[in-house]
Design an enzyme around this catalytic site. Structure first.
Site, PDB file in Angstrom:
ATOM      1  N   SER A  90     -11.255  53.146  31.938  1.00 28.34           N
ATOM      2  CA  SER A  90     -11.904  52.069  32.704  1.00 28.34           C
ATOM      3  C   SER A  90     -10.922  50.926  32.918  1.00 28.34           C
ATOM      4  O   SER A  90      -9.990  50.739  32.112  1.00 28.34           O
ATOM      5  CB  SER A  90     -13.114  51.548  31.908  1.00 28.34           C
ATOM      6  N   TYR A 147     -16.096  47.883  23.830  1.00 25.24           N
ATOM      7  CA  TYR A 147     -16.058  48.829  24.960  1.00 25.24           C
ATOM      8  C   TYR A 147     -14.646  48.896  25.549  1.00 25.24           C
ATOM      9  O   TYR A 147     -14.082  49.982  25.727  1.00 25.24           O
ATOM     10  CB  TYR A 147     -17.069  48.404  26.035  1.00 25.24           C
TER      11      TYR A 147
HETATM   12  C1  8X3 Z   1     -16.812  49.672  33.418  1.00 27.30           C
HETATM   13  C2  8X3 Z   1     -16.121  49.103  34.580  1.00 27.30           C
HETATM   14  O1  8X3 Z   1     -15.722  46.950  35.869  1.00 27.30           O
HETATM   15  O2  8X3 Z   1     -17.944  47.314  34.942  1.00 27.30           O
HETATM   16  O3  8X3 Z   1     -16.121  50.777  32.948  1.00 27.30           O
HETATM   17  O4  8X3 Z   1     -16.085  46.807  33.474  1.00 27.30           O
HETATM   18  S1  8X3 Z   1     -16.480  47.457  34.717  1.00 27.30           S
END
Ligand code: 8X3
Length: 248
Positions: free
Chosen positions: A135, A148
């Protein structure tokens, strides 16, 4: 090379969209997920091109059993898409529920390492590919994303270092790093609060699961001499903010 893909978290979002795109291109897909009824729906839709497996990424022993017990005709996996993952609620870490944060770590990291390790002998035999769903949160910090983002930074670094270990095997490894994609991901992050989830996507134009599935398909279809190390994607309407400065 066989065209059998193993997709974790195939029951929704990017996993389900990639299942559909790959099957549309003649792949067979082994799809895992926790929700049996969703897997059944996919099995009905894709028939003999889809092999459903109910599994929880946190059950590390079961992941080993699943790989050992793949049925005949489904063992020759040449693509692993490590897609299963979740984000805990976006509380500041000092206020966060520790169990929920640890749950994200177990799912995003422990389970992923285990399934990758179990499938690697086959992937090496097939000179296959591993695509890890990281991500932008692994590269750019934001409030409420401490654990996260750290799990996703892990995933990118794991992908790059794995390439070193796999040198000479012909196995390709890619870290795909999307920004905002409209899927159930945010509904999980907001713990089912549809209004909070909708607010996050309000008046912007997020990427779709299909956008990412097409990117994954592109990576998986490249000739064997070409490795995409990292692929970062964002919707045009998402960009960067400056540093936060606290003033008294
Ligand atoms: C999540 C992407 O941009 O919402 O993996 O953090 S974001």
């Amino acid at each position: 090379m066989s065209k059998i893909a193993f997709i974790t978290g195939a029951t929704a979002g990017i996993g389900a969209a990639t299942t559909e795109v790959l099957i549309g291109d003649g792949w067979k897909v082994i799809g895992t997920g926790r929700r049996k009824e969703r897997l059944d729906t996919l099995a009905e839709k894709f028939g003999s091109a889809f092999h459903p497996i109910v599994s929880d990424m946190r059950d590390l022993e079961d992941l080993g059993r699943i790989v050992r017990q793949l049925p005949k005709g489904w063992r020759d996996v040449s693509l692993l898409l490590n897609n299963a993952g979740l984000a805990p609620p976006m509380d500041d870490f000092q206020n966060a529920d520790l169990d929920k944060q640890l749950n994200a770590m177990r799912t995003n990291m422990d389970g992923l390492i285990a399934i990758t390790r179990h499938l690697l002998p086959t992937l090496i035999d097939n000179k296959g590919a591993i695509i890890n769903l990281a991500s932008v949160a692994g590269s750019y910090p934001y409030r409420g994303g401490a654990v996260y983002g750290a799990t996703k930074a892990f995933l990118t670094q794991f992908s790059l270092s794995l390439r070193s270990d796999l040198s000479g095997t012909g196995v390709r490894v890619t870290s795909i790093e999307p920004g905002m994609v409209e899927t159930e991901f945010t509904l999980v992050r907001t713990e089912g609060d549809k209004e909070a989830s909708d607010t996050l996507y309000a008046d912007m134009n997020p990427m779709t699961a299909k956008d990412i599935a097409n990117a994954i398909h592109w990576v998986a279809s490249l000739p064997p001499h070409l490795n995409i190390n990292r692929l970062e994607l964002m919707p045009t309407s998402q960009s960067f903010a400056g540093f936060a400065v606290h003033r008294d």
